[in-house]
Design a protein around this motif. Structure first.
Motif, mmCIF file in Angstrom:
data_model
loop_
_atom_site.group_PDB
_atom_site.id
_atom_site.type_symbol
_atom_site.label_atom_id
_atom_site.label_comp_id
_atom_site.label_asym_id
_atom_site.label_seq_id
_atom_site.Cartn_x
_atom_site.Cartn_y
_atom_site.Cartn_z
ATOM 1 N N SER A 93 -2.540 75.153 71.859
ATOM 2 C CA SER A 93 -2.245 73.922 72.596
ATOM 3 C C SER A 93 -1.263 74.216 73.734
ATOM 4 C CB SER A 93 -1.662 72.866 71.655
ATOM 5 O OG SER A 93 -0.444 73.323 71.081
ATOM 6 N N TRP A 94 -1.464 73.544 74.857
ATOM 7 C CA TRP A 94 -0.557 73.687 75.989
ATOM 8 C C TRP A 94 0.694 72.837 75.773
ATOM 9 C CZ3 TRP A 94 -0.837 77.175 79.731
ATOM 10 C CH2 TRP A 94 -2.069 77.742 80.073
ATOM 11 N N SER A 95 1.801 73.283 76.311
ATOM 12 C CA SER A 95 2.993 72.447 76.300
ATOM 13 C C SER A 95 2.735 71.203 77.142
ATOM 14 C CB SER A 95 4.198 73.222 76.844
ATOM 15 O OG SER A 95 3.935 73.764 78.119
ATOM 16 N N ALA A 96 3.531 70.157 76.892
ATOM 17 C CA ALA A 96 3.254 68.854 77.495
ATOM 18 C C ALA A 96 3.219 68.916 79.020
ATOM 19 C CB ALA A 96 4.304 67.850 77.040
ATOM 20 N N ALA A 97 3.994 69.814 79.617
ATOM 21 C CA ALA A 97 4.070 69.871 81.078
ATOM 22 C C ALA A 97 2.779 70.337 81.725
ATOM 23 C CB ALA A 97 5.220 70.787 81.498
ATOM 24 N N ALA A 98 1.873 70.942 80.954
ATOM 25 C CA ALA A 98 0.647 71.476 81.543
ATOM 26 C C ALA A 98 -0.197 70.388 82.199
ATOM 27 C CB ALA A 98 -0.171 72.202 80.480
ATOM 28 N N ALA A 99 -0.215 69.204 81.592
ATOM 29 C CA ALA A 99 -1.048 68.120 82.117
ATOM 30 C C ALA A 99 -0.486 67.523 83.403
ATOM 31 C CB ALA A 99 -1.203 67.030 81.064
ATOM 32 N N THR A 100 0.807 67.717 83.648
ATOM 33 C CA THR A 100 1.449 67.133 84.827
ATOM 34 C C THR A 100 1.993 68.200 85.775
ATOM 35 O OG1 THR A 100 3.519 66.890 83.577
ATOM 36 C CG2 THR A 100 2.037 64.985 83.650
ATOM 37 N N THR A 101 1.569 69.441 85.576
ATOM 38 C CA THR A 101 1.922 70.528 86.488
ATOM 39 C C THR A 101 0.655 70.949 87.206
ATOM 40 O OG1 THR A 101 3.689 71.268 85.015
ATOM 41 C CG2 THR A 101 2.948 72.810 86.686
ATOM 42 N N PHE A 102 0.676 70.914 88.535
ATOM 43 C CA PHE A 102 -0.547 71.021 89.320
ATOM 44 C C PHE A 102 -0.572 72.324 90.119
ATOM 45 C CE2 PHE A 102 0.661 66.574 88.800
ATOM 46 C CZ PHE A 102 -0.445 66.107 88.101
ATOM 47 N N ILE A 103 -1.740 72.951 90.148
ATOM 48 C CA ILE A 103 -1.944 74.169 90.938
ATOM 49 C C ILE A 103 -3.172 73.973 91.831
ATOM 50 C CG2 ILE A 103 -0.709 75.856 89.559
ATOM 51 C CD1 ILE A 103 -3.236 76.439 88.000
ATOM 52 N N PRO A 104 -3.056 73.069 92.817
ATOM 53 C CA PRO A 104 -4.158 72.832 93.746
ATOM 54 C C PRO A 104 -4.284 73.997 94.727
ATOM 55 C CG PRO A 104 -2.241 71.623 94.460
ATOM 56 C CD PRO A 104 -1.875 72.249 93.136
ATOM 57 N N PRO A 105 -5.331 74.017 95.548
ATOM 58 C CA PRO A 105 -5.468 75.079 96.533
ATOM 59 C C PRO A 105 -4.225 75.213 97.408
ATOM 60 C CG PRO A 105 -7.496 73.819 96.413
ATOM 61 C CD PRO A 105 -6.492 73.100 95.563
ATOM 62 N N GLY A 106 -3.771 76.461 97.561
ATOM 63 C CA GLY A 106 -2.603 76.746 98.381
ATOM 64 C C GLY A 106 -1.326 76.993 97.612
ATOM 65 N N VAL A 107 -1.309 76.682 96.319
ATOM 66 C CA VAL A 107 -0.111 76.851 95.495
ATOM 67 C C VAL A 107 -0.204 78.163 94.720
ATOM 68 C CG1 VAL A 107 1.228 75.927 93.561
ATOM 69 C CG2 VAL A 107 0.297 74.382 95.288
ATOM 70 N N GLY A 108 0.803 79.021 94.857
ATOM 71 C CA GLY A 108 0.851 80.257 94.102
ATOM 72 C C GLY A 108 1.620 80.081 92.802
ATOM 73 N N PHE A 109 1.338 80.938 91.824
ATOM 74 C CA PHE A 109 2.039 80.868 90.545
ATOM 75 C C PHE A 109 1.976 82.224 89.864
ATOM 76 C CE2 PHE A 109 -2.370 79.708 89.841
ATOM 77 C CZ PHE A 109 -2.728 80.390 88.695
ATOM 78 N N MET A 110 2.852 82.415 88.886
ATOM 79 C CA MET A 110 2.867 83.620 88.070
ATOM 80 C C MET A 110 2.231 83.320 86.727
ATOM 81 S SD MET A 110 4.353 85.761 90.104
ATOM 82 C CE MET A 110 4.542 87.143 88.953
ATOM 83 N N ILE A 111 1.470 84.290 86.208
ATOM 84 C CA ILE A 111 0.816 84.110 84.917
ATOM 85 C C ILE A 111 0.919 85.394 84.104
ATOM 86 C CG2 ILE A 111 -1.426 84.616 85.990
ATOM 87 C CD1 ILE A 111 -2.699 82.818 83.795
ATOM 88 N N LYS A 112 1.223 85.223 82.823
ATOM 89 C CA LYS A 112 1.334 86.348 81.882
ATOM 90 C C LYS A 112 0.551 85.990 80.628
ATOM 91 C CE LYS A 112 5.211 86.879 79.643
ATOM 92 N NZ LYS A 112 6.626 87.200 79.326
#
Length: 225
Positions: A93-112
């Protein structure tokens, strides 16, 4: 109308392989996919979503197939890497913030991820055929971004600037810095504050996240014929 093929390419980077294909369709929209390989933890990947999946583009949906134990961090110029979203290593299950954290086109992020994983970004290319997108960039501020349209390209090659291209090198103003990720962020290119020439010519790929620090405020625009 029938749109043209936007991109077909494969490139190997230090932390993974990016491959992408946008498909011919008989409509105004262009749809496609990009594969981004995330290495096994403790390594990170710096990624960016180059498609509009569903008009929402939250982490829950865009990274729906990420393995258990995944960690995602977003960057804010004011606070740094402060938005942390995790997927339970036990029940997925994702933490609650996953549903309200957005990664639309143009937004970079780190993933592990706890295991090596290929994420397939899918959706509509933004803008629609015949349109232009515009990604605002603040002056003298580090921003973690990615190409909002799945173009690959370099900074200085003429073919990679203008309509139907990455269009980044010519768009960014003098005194701009670009940092790319390879087990840590390093300065990849600087645009001279005097004559506006780049001191290096890195290739940037669809699905790749990177830092940009513009010398002055600008809008990164890309046009899709």
């Amino acid at each position: 109308m029938r749109t043209k093929t936007l991109l077909l390419g494969v490139a190997a980077l230090a932390f993974g392989i990016y491959s992408s294909q946008a498909q011919n369709v008989y409509s105004q929209n262009v749809v496609g996919y990009v594969n981004v390989i995330v290495p096994q933890a403790p390594a990170w990947a710096c990624a960016a979503n180059p498609f509009d999946l569903d008009g929402v583009d939250n982490i829950t949906n865009v990274l729906a197939n990420a393995p258990k134990g995944t960690t995602v961090e977003l960057f804010s110029p004011a606070t740094g890497f402060s938005t942390i979203v995790t997927r339970s290593a036990i029940n997925g299950s994702w933490s609650a913030a996953a549903a309200t954290t957005f990664i639309p086109p143009g937004v970079g992020f780190m993933i592990k991820c706890t295991t090596a994983y290929t994420n397939t970004f899918v959706g509509n290319v933004i803008p629609n055929s015949g349109g232009t997108n515009s990604l605002p960039l603040s002056a003298l501020t580090l921003q973690l971004i990615g190409s909002p349209t799945p173009y690959s390209g370099t900074l200085t090659n003429a073919s990679d600037n203008g309509a139907n291209s990455l269009n980044l090198g010519a768009t960014l103003p003098k005194n701009t810095q670009i940092q790319t990720y390879n087990n840590g962020f390093t300065l990849a290119a600087t645009k001279s504050a005097i004559n506006g020439t780049w001191n290096a010519n890195p290739t940037l790929m669809p699905g790749q996240g990177f830092f940009v620090k513009p010398g002055s405020a600008t809008n990164w625009q890309q046009t899709l014929p």
